[in-house]
Scaffold this active site. Sequence first.
Site, mmCIF file in Angstrom:
data_model
loop_
_atom_site.group_PDB
_atom_site.id
_atom_site.type_symbol
_atom_site.label_atom_id
_atom_site.label_comp_id
_atom_site.label_asym_id
_atom_site.label_seq_id
_atom_site.Cartn_x
_atom_site.Cartn_y
_atom_site.Cartn_z
ATOM 1 C CG HIS A 97 -8.512 -53.859 29.087
ATOM 2 N ND1 HIS A 97 -9.383 -53.464 30.083
ATOM 3 C CD2 HIS A 97 -8.121 -52.717 28.447
ATOM 4 C CE1 HIS A 97 -9.515 -52.142 30.044
ATOM 5 N NE2 HIS A 97 -8.769 -51.669 29.064
ATOM 6 C CE LYS A 119 -5.720 -52.813 31.955
ATOM 7 N NZ LYS A 119 -4.610 -51.856 31.800
HETATM 8 P P1 NAD Z 1 3.301 -53.334 26.433
HETATM 9 O O1 NAD Z 1 3.733 -54.381 27.388
HETATM 10 O O2 NAD Z 1 2.891 -53.744 25.052
HETATM 11 O O3 NAD Z 1 4.440 -52.205 26.290
HETATM 12 C C1 NAD Z 1 5.224 -51.734 27.337
HETATM 13 C C2 NAD Z 1 6.632 -51.556 26.768
HETATM 14 O O4 NAD Z 1 7.431 -50.873 27.722
HETATM 15 C C3 NAD Z 1 7.318 -52.899 26.475
HETATM 16 O O5 NAD Z 1 7.882 -52.861 25.171
HETATM 17 C C4 NAD Z 1 8.420 -52.971 27.540
HETATM 18 O O6 NAD Z 1 9.577 -53.675 27.110
HETATM 19 C C5 NAD Z 1 8.713 -51.480 27.703
HETATM 20 N N1 NAD Z 1 9.408 -51.139 28.932
HETATM 21 C C6 NAD Z 1 9.259 -51.654 30.179
HETATM 22 N N2 NAD Z 1 10.104 -51.048 31.031
HETATM 23 C C7 NAD Z 1 10.803 -50.130 30.316
HETATM 24 C C8 NAD Z 1 11.821 -49.194 30.627
HETATM 25 N N3 NAD Z 1 12.320 -49.091 31.842
HETATM 26 N N4 NAD Z 1 12.275 -48.392 29.637
HETATM 27 C C9 NAD Z 1 11.776 -48.478 28.386
HETATM 28 N N5 NAD Z 1 10.840 -49.374 28.025
HETATM 29 C C10 NAD Z 1 10.358 -50.182 28.976
HETATM 30 O O7 NAD Z 1 2.110 -52.558 27.142
HETATM 31 P P2 NAD Z 1 1.064 -51.544 26.491
HETATM 32 O O8 NAD Z 1 -0.181 -52.287 26.108
HETATM 33 O O9 NAD Z 1 1.745 -50.689 25.478
HETATM 34 O O10 NAD Z 1 0.677 -50.677 27.781
HETATM 35 C C11 NAD Z 1 1.654 -49.949 28.509
HETATM 36 C C12 NAD Z 1 0.977 -49.227 29.668
HETATM 37 O O11 NAD Z 1 0.047 -48.279 29.159
HETATM 38 C C13 NAD Z 1 0.166 -50.154 30.591
HETATM 39 O O12 NAD Z 1 0.292 -49.684 31.916
HETATM 40 C C14 NAD Z 1 -1.262 -49.973 30.095
HETATM 41 O O13 NAD Z 1 -2.233 -50.258 31.071
HETATM 42 C C15 NAD Z 1 -1.237 -48.517 29.721
HETATM 43 N N6 NAD Z 1 -2.234 -48.073 28.741
HETATM 44 C C16 NAD Z 1 -2.734 -46.830 28.927
HETATM 45 C C17 NAD Z 1 -3.604 -46.301 28.000
HETATM 46 C C18 NAD Z 1 -4.078 -44.881 28.183
HETATM 47 O O14 NAD Z 1 -4.905 -44.389 27.378
HETATM 48 N N7 NAD Z 1 -3.578 -44.162 29.189
HETATM 49 C C19 NAD Z 1 -4.012 -47.050 26.894
HETATM 50 C C20 NAD Z 1 -3.486 -48.326 26.732
HETATM 51 C C21 NAD Z 1 -2.580 -48.827 27.667
#
Ligand code: NAD
Length: 256
Positions: free
Chosen positions: A148, A152
């Site tokens: 990744h 991550k």
């Molecule tokens: P990222 O860090 O780019 O985005 C997360 C966002 O959430 C950030 O903008 C952060 O400021 C915000 N955030 C944190 N706490 C918050 C709160 N209390 N209220 C509102 N916003 C808040 O991360 P990402 O790459 O978008 O990934 C997010 C999650 O999704 C991770 O856990 C990742 O592993 C997961 N993910 C899952 C899949 C899937 O298919 N299920 C795919 C990609 C990523």
Amino acid sequence: MSPVRLAVTGATGRMGRAVIDAAIDRGHDVVLAVNRSPDRGSIQDVEITDSADVETRLEDRPVDVIVDFTGPESSVRYAEMAADARIPIVVGTTGFDEGQSDRLAAAATRTPLLRAANFSRGIYALQRAVEVAARALPGYNIEVTETHHNAKLDAPSGTAKELLALIDRIRGESEPVHGREGHAPRQDPEVGVHARRAGDITGEHEVLLAANRETLELTHRASDRGVFAAGALDAAEWLVDQDPGYYEFAAVIEDS
Ligand code: NAD
């Protein structure tokens, strides 16, 4: 599919942005886009709401379903908020500990909750292929490798953990060994797990099975987050018609 009124939490993150873009492309109405400490005013003309104000906004605006990609503790908090408000919630976040998973399950007794570590249909197909391979190749050594982007947070990925759990169910017993160093001969029933972090790679998972002078490599590569966003929206559209309960992405695929 008739348009749904969507709230997206983690809206300015990598996945949040992809979900908002895909939702607008599908004609859905993004009525609430929430982020902690919003770093910009709007995405695609959707105003960003500070997470501190989310409860008040939820009272003001009818929302059919919430899609959450934030972090484990935030996701649990949104799931509990969704349960209080009886709003279905799709949780895409990964990296939950046991206590957080239990709280998600408790929220799911009060509202429909769908959680998936990976919203790619290709990963669903990979999981089914791994089931077949692990059954057909008893005793073969198995190694799981995931790759990744360098930002991550959790390792190994939620998808790798799900693959390990699936292998464990089929093999009866397996012992994950995270990387190897020094004098580390392979011993049964270990399953090697390797987490690579580099550049801006969206997500890759490989399951290697080898023995008896043959090798099987099952690999999935996602080249764009739109893949996960599409799956999360398929899940959101499906979830609005469900009763309270805990659902997995497989239910959406197997129902379509
Ligand atoms: P990222 O860090 O780019 O985005 C997360 C966002 O959430 C950030 O903008 C952060 O400021 C915000 N955030 C944190 N706490 C918050 C709160 N209390 N209220 C509102 N916003 C808040 O991360 P990402 O790459 O978008 O990934 C997010 C999650 O999704 C991770 O856990 C990742 O592993 C997961 N993910 C899952 C899949 C899937 O298919 N299920 C795919 C990609 C990523």
